[in-house]
Design a protein around this motif. Structure first.
Motif, mmCIF file in Angstrom:
data_model
loop_
_atom_site.group_PDB
_atom_site.id
_atom_site.type_symbol
_atom_site.label_atom_id
_atom_site.label_comp_id
_atom_site.label_asym_id
_atom_site.label_seq_id
_atom_site.Cartn_x
_atom_site.Cartn_y
_atom_site.Cartn_z
ATOM 1 N N ALA A 1 -3.211 -12.213 5.645
ATOM 2 C CA ALA A 1 -1.968 -11.801 5.349
ATOM 3 C C ALA A 1 -1.535 -10.835 6.336
ATOM 4 C CB ALA A 1 -1.891 -11.554 4.026
ATOM 5 N N GLY A 2 -0.168 -10.891 6.782
ATOM 6 C CA GLY A 2 0.247 -10.011 7.518
ATOM 7 C C GLY A 2 0.711 -8.573 6.729
ATOM 8 N N GLY A 3 0.600 -7.628 7.824
ATOM 9 C CA GLY A 3 0.829 -6.333 7.167
ATOM 10 C C GLY A 3 -0.551 -5.769 6.720
ATOM 11 N N SER A 4 -0.436 -4.512 6.065
ATOM 12 C CA SER A 4 -1.602 -3.716 5.444
ATOM 13 C C SER A 4 -1.314 -3.367 3.931
ATOM 14 C CB SER A 4 -1.840 -2.495 6.410
ATOM 15 O OG SER A 4 -0.654 -1.801 6.355
ATOM 16 N N THR B 1 -0.292 -5.751 12.273
ATOM 17 C CA THR B 1 -1.427 -5.766 11.607
ATOM 18 C C THR B 1 -1.482 -6.954 10.904
ATOM 19 O OG1 THR B 1 -0.118 -4.318 10.124
ATOM 20 C CG2 THR B 1 -1.352 -3.013 11.808
ATOM 21 N N ALA B 2 -2.723 -7.221 10.153
ATOM 22 C CA ALA B 2 -2.894 -8.099 9.377
ATOM 23 C C ALA B 2 -3.982 -7.694 8.487
ATOM 24 C CB ALA B 2 -3.186 -9.569 10.021
ATOM 25 N N SER B 3 -4.079 -8.034 7.221
ATOM 26 C CA SER B 3 -5.299 -8.083 6.251
ATOM 27 C C SER B 3 -6.117 -9.418 6.228
ATOM 28 C CB SER B 3 -4.741 -7.570 4.906
ATOM 29 O OG SER B 3 -5.736 -7.271 4.251
ATOM 30 N N VAL B 4 -7.355 -9.260 6.510
ATOM 31 C CA VAL B 4 -8.310 -10.353 6.475
ATOM 32 C C VAL B 4 -9.064 -10.335 5.290
ATOM 33 C CG1 VAL B 4 -10.057 -11.739 7.776
ATOM 34 C CG2 VAL B 4 -8.625 -10.431 9.244
#
Length: 238
Positions: free
Chosen positions: A125-128, A106-109
């Motif tokens: 950013a990687g993750g959530s 997952t990533a946060s755009v």
């Protein structure tokens, strides 16, 4: 989406430098959220390359990114709160849309407004973290220099992640105590300070996990005073 050339390997963090020359962006409307989500989805190839390299620079073909998670508003510690000009502890910073790779990454755009008011991708950013902590109760905000997430509840600033717990302790602190702590950390580095005038990008450097240099520089503009800066794509464990 237009891709910018890499400028330098900054420290593991991008810059948090709200400028007094820019108006407070204010809370986003539903139209803003829709436009930001569309901008994130329009950067599918960039996000796909981020996933293909697992947050590292890569020549691999992009994977198919799904924009299947929520778009949330993220607040940062308000520099006017630190300086004493405002009692508002948090200030809207950006909108974050969750993306998912075929392998489950997952990533946060992140999307921010450019000078024309259009929403553009400014970081991946990687993750959530944004979705995880943004859903907590209370006024939720980041102290990005520490990668610390907090919530304001019943007159106390309480920690939401390990970095915040290390910063404040597990029970948190009253708002007045947190302001004093923030002033100790950042008062000399606010926009307009000598630190900022010496060219340290407003004085705020935002740490990322591990303090390691980041390999990605990208594709979108972030307003910074009278100029434009490039944000770094930060790999982050989910």
């Amino acid at each position: 989406m237009k891709l910018f050339a890499a400028v330098a390997a900054l420290t593991a963090l991008f810059l948090w430098v709200p400028s007094p020359a820019l108006p407070d962006p204010g809370a986003p409307t539903q139209a803003d959220i829709d436009a930001a989500r569309a901008a994130a989805a329009g950067a599918g190839d960039t996000v796909g390359r981020f996933f293909a390299g697992q947050g590292r620079q890569t020549s691999l073909a992009p994977v198919a990114a799904r924009f299947d998670g929520p778009t949330v508003a993220v607040n940062d510690l308000n520099p006017d709160f630190v300086s004493g000009r405002s009692t508002q502890i948090a200030r809207f910073a950006f909108l974050a849309t969750q993306a998912t790779a075929p392998d489950g990454q997952t990533a946060s755009v992140w999307t921010t407004r450019d000078r024309r008011g259009a929403w553009v991708v400014s970081n991946i950013a990687g993750g959530s973290d944004e979705q995880t902590y943004g859903s907590q109760t209370g006024t939720v905000f980041r102290e990005p220099q520490l990668n610390a997430w907090y919530a304001l509840r019943d007159g106390r600033v309480v920690p939401l992640n390990a970095e915040a717990t290390q910063s404040l302790g597990p029970a948190g602190v009253p708002v007045a105590d947190y302001r004093r702590l923030a002033q100790q950390r950042y008062a000399a580095k606010l926009p307009g300070s000598a630190y900022a005038r010496d060219g340290y990008a407003g004085g705020y450097g935002v740490p990322g996990p591990g303090g390691t240099p980041l390999p990605w520089v990208v594709g979108a503009v972030v307003l910074l005073g009278a100029g434009i800066t490039i944000r770094v794509l930060r790999g982050r464990s989910s």
